[in-house]
Scaffold this motif. Structure first.
Motif, mmCIF file in Angstrom:
data_model
loop_
_atom_site.group_PDB
_atom_site.id
_atom_site.type_symbol
_atom_site.label_atom_id
_atom_site.label_comp_id
_atom_site.label_asym_id
_atom_site.label_seq_id
_atom_site.Cartn_x
_atom_site.Cartn_y
_atom_site.Cartn_z
ATOM 1 N N VAL A 66 -6.093 7.675 -13.576
ATOM 2 C CA VAL A 66 -5.452 7.424 -12.277
ATOM 3 C C VAL A 66 -5.498 8.659 -11.381
ATOM 4 O O VAL A 66 -5.819 8.561 -10.196
ATOM 5 C CB VAL A 66 -4.005 6.922 -12.469
ATOM 6 N N SER A 67 -5.189 9.840 -11.925
ATOM 7 C CA SER A 67 -5.181 11.040 -11.074
ATOM 8 C C SER A 67 -6.583 11.377 -10.568
ATOM 9 O O SER A 67 -6.742 11.809 -9.425
ATOM 10 C CB SER A 67 -4.583 12.228 -11.826
ATOM 11 N N THR A 68 -7.588 11.167 -11.401
ATOM 12 C CA THR A 68 -8.975 11.396 -10.963
ATOM 13 C C THR A 68 -9.344 10.405 -9.869
ATOM 14 O O THR A 68 -9.964 10.778 -8.873
ATOM 15 C CB THR A 68 -9.947 11.271 -12.148
ATOM 16 N N ASN A 69 -8.965 9.148 -10.045
ATOM 17 C CA ASN A 69 -9.256 8.140 -9.027
ATOM 18 C C ASN A 69 -8.556 8.452 -7.712
ATOM 19 O O ASN A 69 -9.129 8.265 -6.640
ATOM 20 C CB ASN A 69 -8.852 6.754 -9.518
ATOM 21 N N LYS A 70 -7.320 8.939 -7.781
ATOM 22 C CA LYS A 70 -6.587 9.295 -6.560
ATOM 23 C C LYS A 70 -7.270 10.443 -5.825
ATOM 24 O O LYS A 70 -7.321 10.467 -4.600
ATOM 25 C CB LYS A 70 -5.146 9.668 -6.889
ATOM 26 N N ALA A 71 -7.812 11.394 -6.589
ATOM 27 C CA ALA A 71 -8.480 12.547 -5.969
ATOM 28 C C ALA A 71 -9.743 12.126 -5.215
ATOM 29 O O ALA A 71 -10.120 12.761 -4.236
ATOM 30 C CB ALA A 71 -8.821 13.584 -7.033
ATOM 31 N N PHE A 72 -10.388 11.036 -5.661
ATOM 32 C CA PHE A 72 -11.638 10.597 -5.042
ATOM 33 C C PHE A 72 -11.472 9.325 -4.210
ATOM 34 O O PHE A 72 -12.455 8.789 -3.712
ATOM 35 C CB PHE A 72 -12.709 10.381 -6.117
ATOM 36 N N ALA A 73 -10.263 8.838 -4.065
ATOM 37 C CA ALA A 73 -10.027 7.567 -3.371
ATOM 38 C C ALA A 73 -10.486 7.591 -1.910
ATOM 39 O O ALA A 73 -10.951 6.583 -1.393
ATOM 40 C CB ALA A 73 -8.556 7.187 -3.448
ATOM 41 N N ASP A 74 -10.369 8.734 -1.242
ATOM 42 C CA ASP A 74 -10.788 8.796 0.159
ATOM 43 C C ASP A 74 -12.288 9.041 0.307
ATOM 44 O O ASP A 74 -12.828 8.908 1.398
ATOM 45 C CB ASP A 74 -9.994 9.866 0.908
ATOM 46 N N LYS A 75 -12.977 9.359 -0.795
ATOM 47 C CA LYS A 75 -14.412 9.649 -0.739
ATOM 48 C C LYS A 75 -15.265 8.503 -1.269
ATOM 49 O O LYS A 75 -16.415 8.358 -0.862
ATOM 50 C CB LYS A 75 -14.719 10.901 -1.562
ATOM 51 N N LEU A 76 -14.714 7.706 -2.201
ATOM 52 C CA LEU A 76 -15.468 6.644 -2.852
ATOM 53 C C LEU A 76 -14.628 5.374 -2.956
ATOM 54 O O LEU A 76 -13.412 5.446 -3.152
ATOM 55 C CB LEU A 76 -15.870 7.075 -4.274
ATOM 56 N N PRO A 77 -15.272 4.195 -2.886
ATOM 57 C CA PRO A 77 -14.538 2.948 -3.093
ATOM 58 C C PRO A 77 -14.396 2.673 -4.594
ATOM 59 O O PRO A 77 -15.331 2.222 -5.238
ATOM 60 C CB PRO A 77 -15.430 1.907 -2.411
ATOM 61 N N ILE A 78 -13.233 2.944 -5.174
ATOM 62 C CA ILE A 78 -13.028 2.850 -6.624
ATOM 63 C C ILE A 78 -12.011 1.759 -6.936
ATOM 64 O O ILE A 78 -10.963 1.681 -6.297
ATOM 65 C CB ILE A 78 -12.522 4.194 -7.197
ATOM 66 N N SER A 79 -12.328 0.913 -7.937
ATOM 67 C CA SER A 79 -11.403 -0.121 -8.408
ATOM 68 C C SER A 79 -11.400 -0.115 -9.926
ATOM 69 O O SER A 79 -12.456 -0.079 -10.548
ATOM 70 C CB SER A 79 -11.840 -1.504 -7.929
ATOM 71 N N ILE A 80 -10.216 -0.178 -10.537
ATOM 72 C CA ILE A 80 -10.121 -0.257 -11.988
ATOM 73 C C ILE A 80 -10.192 -1.725 -12.388
ATOM 74 O O ILE A 80 -9.488 -2.570 -11.829
ATOM 75 C CB ILE A 80 -8.818 0.391 -12.504
ATOM 76 N N TYR A 81 -11.033 -2.025 -13.353
ATOM 77 C CA TYR A 81 -11.212 -3.388 -13.839
ATOM 78 C C TYR A 81 -9.965 -3.843 -14.596
ATOM 79 O O TYR A 81 -9.492 -3.152 -15.491
ATOM 80 C CB TYR A 81 -12.445 -3.462 -14.748
ATOM 81 N N LYS A 82 -9.441 -5.011 -14.214
ATOM 82 C CA LYS A 82 -8.232 -5.532 -14.850
ATOM 83 C C LYS A 82 -8.432 -6.962 -15.333
ATOM 84 O O LYS A 82 -7.498 -7.740 -15.373
ATOM 85 C CB LYS A 82 -7.065 -5.467 -13.875
ATOM 86 N N GLY A 83 -9.648 -7.331 -15.678
ATOM 87 C CA GLY A 83 -9.908 -8.649 -16.230
ATOM 88 C C GLY A 83 -10.368 -9.684 -15.229
ATOM 89 O O GLY A 83 -10.838 -10.741 -15.606
ATOM 90 N N GLU A 84 -10.255 -9.417 -13.941
ATOM 91 C CA GLU A 84 -10.717 -10.372 -12.945
ATOM 92 C C GLU A 84 -11.891 -9.784 -12.171
ATOM 93 O O GLU A 84 -12.106 -8.578 -12.176
ATOM 94 C CB GLU A 84 -9.593 -10.786 -11.985
ATOM 95 N N ALA A 85 -12.619 -10.654 -11.516
ATOM 96 C CA ALA A 85 -13.799 -10.228 -10.769
ATOM 97 C C ALA A 85 -13.383 -9.362 -9.575
ATOM 98 O O ALA A 85 -12.374 -9.615 -8.926
ATOM 99 C CB ALA A 85 -14.582 -11.435 -10.287
#
Length: 189
Positions: A73-92
């Motif tokens: 989560v912290s890594t994703n937050k650091a790059f959230a404004d630079k890259l479109p990131i989504s964590i997979y949670k079982g749905e498309a």
């Protein structure tokens, strides 16, 4: 007296001309050449590629205990404004974002945990195997166990003694120019 009027008129003429030149020089209008526009687009793609490689490097540095949804989560937050990131949670999830899927493997092939990154199509178009080899090092050489396949087999880059990258890519005659579609970060310890 005539000399003075002439010099004042000449002075006003030069000042007026300089102001006009300065005003028109500041206008950018639509005179930008297509090559300049393409250069700007290439620079934007290059920065996205660099951001993705930096994001991947940040994930490779995570310890084994942080290789789960909460740990990244912290890594994703650091790059959230630079890259479109989504964590997979079982749905498309849509094709316009990087889908991050951490998972535990157990003792299969001595791999303890992994993170799978499904690369967004917009990033795949500019992300090549050559980018990864320049950033992380050479591809691990393996003898092919089967003959030619329609889809090329993934290649692996050893990052350190505990971590490796497995790259899945589109078919291309030159491996360095093949576009990367999926990245797996494998943790051995």
């Amino acid at each position: 007296m005539k000399m003075m009027r002439l010099s004042v008129r000449l002075y006003v003429f030069f000042v007026f001309t300089a102001v006009l030149v300065w005003c028109f020089a500041g206008c950018s209008g639509g005179d930008q050449k297509p090559d300049q526009q393409k250069g700007h687009q290439l620079a934007k793609k290059a920065s996205t590629t660099d951001n993705f490689l930096s994001y991947t490097a940040a994930l490779t540095k995570l310890p084994l205990s942080k290789f789960d949804n909460l740990g990244i989560v912290s890594t994703n937050k650091a790059f959230a404004d630079k890259l479109p990131i989504s964590i997979y949670k079982g749905e498309a999830i849509g094709h316009d974002s990087i889908i991050v899927h951490p998972y535990k493997i157990g003792e299969v092939a001595h791999i303890k945990a992994a993170i799978r990154l499904l690369v967004a199509q917009s990033i795949t178009d500019s992300l090549t195997i050559g980018d990864f080899t320049r950033y992380f090092g050479d591809i691990k050489k393996e003898k092919p166990l089967i003959g030619n396949t329609e889809t090329p087999l993934p290649v692996e880059i050893t990052v350190d003694a505990n971590t490796a990258l497995k790259l899945t890519f589109n078919n291309n005659k030159k491996l360095a120019l093949a576009h990367v579609t999926m990245v797996e970060i494998l943790k051995y310890r």
